[in-house]
Design an enzyme around this catalytic site. Structure first.
Site, PDB file in Angstrom:
ATOM      1  N   GLY A  92     -15.111  10.141 -58.698  1.00 56.24           N
ATOM      2  CA  GLY A  92     -14.735  10.573 -57.228  1.00 56.24           C
ATOM      3  C   GLY A  92     -13.347  11.431 -57.247  1.00 56.24           C
ATOM      4  N   GLY A 139      -9.793  11.388 -55.474  1.00 55.17           N
ATOM      5  CA  GLY A 139      -8.944  10.926 -54.411  1.00 55.17           C
ATOM      6  C   GLY A 139      -7.886  11.705 -53.889  1.00 55.17           C
ATOM      7  N   GLU A 140      -6.988  11.254 -53.195  1.00 52.92           N
ATOM      8  CA  GLU A 140      -6.078  12.261 -52.568  1.00 52.92           C
ATOM      9  C   GLU A 140      -5.078  12.898 -53.511  1.00 52.92           C
ATOM     10  OE1 GLU A 140      -3.453   9.931 -49.764  1.00 52.92           O
ATOM     11  OE2 GLU A 140      -2.148  11.929 -49.458  1.00 52.92           O
ATOM     12  N   GLY A 151      -5.675  13.240 -57.023  1.00 53.44           N
ATOM     13  CA  GLY A 151      -6.607  13.807 -58.392  1.00 53.44           C
ATOM     14  C   GLY A 151      -7.920  13.028 -58.503  1.00 53.44           C
ATOM     15  N   GLU A 152      -8.349  13.087 -59.669  1.00 54.82           N
ATOM     16  CA  GLU A 152      -9.697  12.736 -60.035  1.00 54.82           C
ATOM     17  C   GLU A 152      -9.489  11.375 -60.176  1.00 54.82           C
ATOM     18  OE1 GLU A 152     -10.659  14.640 -63.574  1.00 54.82           O
ATOM     19  OE2 GLU A 152     -11.431  16.614 -62.606  1.00 54.82           O
ATOM     20  N   ASP A 156      -5.638   1.306 -42.746  1.00 54.09           N
ATOM     21  CA  ASP A 156      -6.733   2.215 -43.108  1.00 54.09           C
ATOM     22  C   ASP A 156      -8.017   1.406 -43.473  1.00 54.09           C
ATOM     23  OD1 ASP A 156      -8.020   4.635 -43.184  1.00 54.09           O
ATOM     24  OD2 ASP A 156      -7.201   5.084 -45.181  1.00 54.09           O
TER      25      ASP A 156
HETATM   26  P1  AMP Z   1      -9.739   6.611 -53.517  1.00 54.46           P
HETATM   27  O1  AMP Z   1      -8.894   7.569 -54.080  1.00 54.46           O
HETATM   28  O2  AMP Z   1      -9.296   5.280 -53.797  1.00 54.46           O
HETATM   29  O3  AMP Z   1     -10.127   6.851 -52.306  1.00 54.46           O
HETATM   30  O4  AMP Z   1     -10.924   6.779 -54.569  1.00 54.46           O
HETATM   31  C1  AMP Z   1     -11.886   8.020 -54.523  1.00 54.46           C
HETATM   32  C2  AMP Z   1     -13.184   7.559 -54.874  1.00 54.46           C
HETATM   33  O5  AMP Z   1     -13.309   7.026 -56.100  1.00 54.46           O
HETATM   34  C3  AMP Z   1     -13.791   6.632 -54.067  1.00 54.46           C
HETATM   35  O6  AMP Z   1     -14.265   6.694 -52.979  1.00 54.46           O
HETATM   36  C4  AMP Z   1     -14.721   5.819 -54.926  1.00 54.46           C
HETATM   37  O7  AMP Z   1     -15.814   6.569 -54.724  1.00 54.46           O
HETATM   38  C5  AMP Z   1     -14.015   5.998 -56.207  1.00 54.46           C
HETATM   39  N1  AMP Z   1     -13.346   4.735 -56.854  1.00 54.46           N
HETATM   40  C6  AMP Z   1     -12.086   4.624 -56.575  1.00 54.46           C
HETATM   41  N2  AMP Z   1     -11.752   3.561 -57.178  1.00 54.46           N
HETATM   42  C7  AMP Z   1     -12.877   3.078 -57.864  1.00 54.46           C
HETATM   43  C8  AMP Z   1     -13.136   1.833 -58.437  1.00 54.46           C
HETATM   44  N3  AMP Z   1     -12.040   0.992 -58.613  1.00 54.46           N
HETATM   45  N4  AMP Z   1     -14.368   1.572 -58.934  1.00 54.46           N
HETATM   46  C9  AMP Z   1     -15.280   2.685 -58.676  1.00 54.46           C
HETATM   47  N5  AMP Z   1     -15.191   3.645 -57.915  1.00 54.46           N
HETATM   48  C10 AMP Z   1     -13.795   3.879 -57.546  1.00 54.46           C
END
Ligand code: AMP
EC number: 2.7.10.1
Length: 951
Positions: A617, A619-620, A622-623, A735
């Site tokens: 995924g 995130g805000e 980075g990866e 959020d």
């Molecule tokens: P976030 O920055 O927390 O929004 O994460 C971005 C994306 O990464 C999320 O929408 C999930 O798809 C994936 N992700 C984040 N944390 C986890 C985790 N603990 N287990 C599995 N996928 C995750």
């Protein structure tokens, strides 16, 4: 006819003579016009009786005289301005009787530039006048008997730059003159040495004010410090010296030159003026030494100045003594006998497992583990003491103390500078247990599990669990012993905060107790649903059919209860009051040093323990990747790894890590668990447990229609449980949305994403920018950023809607502005398709405009628990022994529900009093109750429903 006085003279050094009539041997034979009766060459004797040639004329009686006398060609030899010095005598007209009107007392001086050194005839008009020359006040003096003339000296100068040479001419206009001598010269600035630079003999410039810039060249054995320059002035003086040179290393300045240093001296630094004597233990055998070489056995470090004496490595440290304390050792020694003439001594410690073998102490042992700690440090020790800890128990070690100084590098004789000791550590107790986790919590008990201590220091024989009521402190505690790494503690009082501590025992005795784990027993006799425990999942599954029935039935009750949450709120306050052990969340931004907050709440993980596998995924910051984490002495686990992109600002790093500081404070099965952080190397990372099914919204969309209502309610129950925990800790999420809920392989939902809270607080414009999640945010939070647990409740209502509609976008494609307007006008989202009435009612309660009318998470949880009531009683009533269906299978079916009577269901959720109403309305069987969902009243549509119509 004339006698000359005082003609002897010496030329100044800055004058180069081009012509001097006194030094011309023989006659001058200058061209005179007219050739007869005008200028006449006359030889006379000077005062030293040396013959000199003069020209005389004295036609004072005749008018209109113009007698010209022209010199031979004079080469200018590079001069640009020449000087003409004329020595002459001149008769005073008054001393000549009867000459009035015709007698003159001046003559004219001319020049003519030419490349031709043999011009026969130059027209008089071609000459340029330099000046009219008159005698000084020294007019002719008459002495009785003899005529003594006073000699006049006049100098005139003129620029000559156009030809190779020139002619001079004297015009007499009727005077009585004798040209005793004519000298023509130019001026130079003579060769000179200034600031160790040589400036050559230089002709002055063409004009009287000109300055000729001259570049000097460094004298032998010197080099330029700054370009040496001077100016040659018109009068032959050197002016304004700039820059200069310095003697090369090994040379010194003496009398404007550079001289080699004598034997035994050197000059090593260019700023030093003179050569200096070689410092002790060094020598210079040749002249001109730039450095004095060290005597054999003496050295100089790279940073030692050449002026410093040469020095030696130290001898070995002395009197090494060791004191073993279980698995630590204190080593102490004295300074070496010989410090080698230096003060920069330091020591380092070599640690080897085993003893030194071989006659020369050859190191046949293995180096110690990286975990061994040295205090204050392992090398560069200034003091003569070091404490070594984290050694293995009962193990032989050899420690070698090595003395070093600035010249040890490459010159150390090895064993000569070191001293060793071999010792054996003692038996040691195990290190403390650090990771205790609570599993099932009931009214009277809790199950605990923990990991083996990081350093067991032997075979663990048993664990001891100590627990006591928090209020009682340790005045009365209970102990439970177990050989396994878990314990089921029973016999606890309900709703009481307990502290639990665990320690391990080996043959060496007990280790220290872990830090206390605080936990409150339940008030609710129901086990939790949506928590990670298997038993809960089991209950969740088998209760499916029954619960749906209850959900349906609950619609009536909910719709008939007004003001219920205000009452319930009081209950919850009371509950909080009864629960004094609740921890409060600490805002990491209250820490002055954000790194301190991170390390307070998050464990630093060594990046080498992390194995990144793939990107899952973005995130805000980075990866987000998945991978594995293997901490020492622990089982490998799957983890999610959020990394901070490169080129981040300090603020971004702080914001990124704040999520870890927040997450690290939580410990709940429905809150994403933080494993730790990597901050000491790049990239900075946050490591959390891995949630196989990713975010809830995407997961539901992918599995549209696949789940039973009870499974969906189970998910909502888990989220509510996590949110209750957060609100108990006074943490407002801000959020909450399905995209921020993560789902694991057991369908357990966990609240995540703790990044937004601060961003919104810091950004007063947030509500007007896209940052604020309008569709999930309560009106008062949008309007004036009033974020409270009640605004989280609003968001929770939206999450309920998202879940029941399998990830549909709230308010579909309406614009944010339209959403805000519609909400303000009292419109709310309609029930999703197949959504039980009571669940939609709960959503509507969450969306009460007046925030105090919204239910708390405790109340939401109670509501959901009532809908998913513990089925054990009902199952027992059927005596059924049916196999437990798996969670992903549809469990809602008439054959399963049929074990219930309609009355059973109503009784089970405490709604027996509505039996008559329902029966009258035709709901006489569980199957008929099941059908009592909103699908009868609402269909999925894109039109919001006014609130008053729905409640
Ligand atoms: P976030 O920055 O927390 O929004 O994460 C971005 C994306 O990464 C999320 O929408 C999930 O798809 C994936 N992700 C984040 N944390 C986890 C985790 N603990 N287990 C599995 N996928 C995750």
């Amino acid at each position: 006819m004339f006698t000359v006085i005082s003609t002897a003279r010496v030329y100044p050094p800055n004058e180069e003579t081009l012509l001097d009539t006194r030094t011309v041997p023989g006659e001058l034979k200058w061209a005179a016009s007219p050739t007869e009766g005008g200028w006449e060459e006359v030889s006379i004797m000077d005062e030293k009786n040396v013959p000199i040639r003069t020209y005389q004329v004295c036609n004072v009686m005749e008018p209109s005289q113009s007698n010209w006398l022209r010199t031979d060609w004079i080469p200018r030899s590079g001069a640009q301005r020449i000087y003409v010095e004329i020595k002459f005598t001149l008769r005073d007209c008054n001393s000549l009787p009867g000459v009035t009107g015709t007698c003159k007392e001046t003559f004219n001086l001319y020049y003519y530039e030419s490349n031709n050194d043999r011009e026969h005839y130059i027209r008089e008009s071609n000459f340029l006048k330099i000046d009219t020359v008159a005698a000084d006040e020294s007019f002719t003096q008459v002495d009785i008997g003899d005529r003594i003339m006073k000699l006049n000296t006049e100098v005139r100068d003129v620029k000559v730059t156009t030809r190779k040479g020139f002619y001079l001419a004297f015009q007499d206009v009727g005077a009585c003159i004798a040209l005793v001598s004519v000298r023509v010269f130019y001026k130079t600035c003579p060769l000179t040495v200034r600031n160790l630079a040589t400036f050559p003999d230089t002709n002055t410039g063409a004009d009287t004010s000109s300055l000729v810039e001259v570049r000097g060249s460094c004298v032998n054995q010197s080099e330029e410090r700054e370009e040496p320059k001077m100016y040659c002035g018109a009068d032959g003086e050197w002016l304004v010296p700039i820059g200069g040179c310095v003697c090369n290393l090994g040379y010194e300045e003496k009398s404007g030159a550079c001289q080699a240093c004598k034997v035994g001296f050197n000059r090593a630094v260019s700023t030093d003026g003179a050569c200096s004597k070689c410092p002790p233990h060094s020598h210079a055998e040749k002249e001109g030494a730039t450095v004095c070489d060290c005597s054999p056995g003496y050295y100089r470090s790279e940073s030692d100045p050449a002026s410093m004496p040469c020095t030696q490595p130290p001898s070995a440290p002395q009197q090494l003594i060791s004191e073993v304390n279980e698995t630590s050792v204190v080593l102490e020694w004295s300074a070496p006998l010989k410090l080698g003439g230096r003060s920069d001594i330091s020591y380092s410690v070599d640690c080897l497992l085993g003893a030194l073998k071989g006659p020369l102490g050859a190191q046949l042992c293995l180096p110690c583990s990286q975990d061994v700690l040295f205090f204050p440090q392992q090398s560069g020790l200034r003091a003569t003491r070091v404490c070594v800890s984290e050694l293995q128990a009962h193990t032989r070690y050899t420690f070698t103390i090595l003395a070093r100084n600035g010249v040890s590098q490459g010159h150390s004789a090895g064993a000569g500078q070191s001293v060793s000791v071999t010792l054996t550590t003692n038996q040691a107790a195990p290190s403390p247990v650090t990771s205790i986790q609570a599993g099932d919590v009931t009214r009277h008990g809790v199950s605990l599990a923990w990991q083996q201590p990081d350093r067991p220091n032997g075979v663990i024989l048993e664990y001891e669990v100590k627990y006591y009521e928090k209020d009682q402190k340790e005045s009365s505690y209970r102990i439970m012993k177990t050989a396994s790494r878990s314990a089921d503690i029973t016999g606890l009082s309900p709703l009481t905060v307990y502290l639990f501590q665990v320690r391990a025992r080996t043959a060496a005795g007990y280790g220290e107790f872990s830090g206390p784990l605080e936990f409150s027993t339940n008030s609710d006799p129901l086990p939790l649903i949506g928590d990670a425990s298997n038993s809960t999942l089991l209950l969740l599954s088998i209760s499916g059919g029954v619960i749906l029935l209850l959900i349906s039935t609950a619609v009536f009750i909910i719709s008939r209860r007004r003001g219920k949450y205000s009452q319930a709120k009081q209950d919850s306050d009371e509950e909080k009051h009864l629960n004094p052990g609740v921890r409060i969340y600490v805002d990491p931004f209250t820490y002055e040093d954000p790194d301190q907050a991170v390390h307070e709440f998050a464990k630093e993980i060594d990046a080498s323990y992390i194995h990144i596998e793939k990107v899952i995924g973005i995130g805000e910051f980075g990866e987000v990747c998945s991978g594995r984490l293997r901490l020492q002495g622990k089982r490998e686990i799957y983890v999610a790894i959020k990394s901070l992109k490169a080129a981040y600002s300090n603020k971004q790093r702080q914001d990124f890590l704040s999520e870890a500081s927040i997450m690290g404070q939580f410990d709940h099965p429905n809150i994403i668990r933080l494993e730790g952080v990597v901050t000491r190397c790049k990239p900075v990372m946050i490591i959390t447990e891995y949630m196989e099914n990713g975010s809830l919204d995407a997961f539901l969309r992918k599995h549209d229609g696949h789940f039973t209502v009870i499974q969906l309610v189970g998910m909502l129950r888990g989220i509510a449980s996590g949110m209750k925990y957060l609100s108990d800790m006074s943490y407002v999420h801000r959020d909450l949305a399905a995209r921020n809920i993560l789902v694991n392989s057991n369908l357990v939902c966990k609240v995540s994403d703790f990044g937004l809270s601060r961003v919104l607080e810091d950004d007063p414009e947030a509500a007007y920018t896209t940052r604020i999640p309008i569709r999930w945010t309560s009106p008062e939070a949008i309007a004036y950023r009033k974020f409270t647990p009640s605004s989280d409740t609003w968001s929770y209502g939206v999450v309920m809607w998202e879940v029941m509609s399998y990830g549909e976008r709230p308010y579909w494609d309406m614009s944010n502005q339209d959403v805000i307007k519609a909400i303000d006008e009292g419109y709310r989202l309609p029930p999703p398709m197949d959504c039980p009435v009571c669940l939609h009612q709960l959503m509507l309660d969450c969306w009460q405009t007046e925030r105090t009318h919204r239910p708390s998470f405790t109340q939401i949880l109670n509501m959901l628990d009532k809908l998913i009531r513990n089925p054990t009683t009902t199952l027992r009533r059927t005596g059924g022994d049916r196999p437990v269906p798996s969670l992903l299978e549809p469990v809602v079916g008439p054959e399963f529900v049929s074990v219930w009577s309609a009355e059973d269901c109503l009784q089970a959720i405490g709604m027996g009093m509505y039996r008559d109403t329902l029966t009258t309305a035709g709901y006489t069987s569980p199957d008929s109750l099941l059908t009592l969902t909103h699908q009868k009243t609402y269909v999925k549509n894109k039109y919001l429903t006014p609130l008053q119509n729905m409640t």
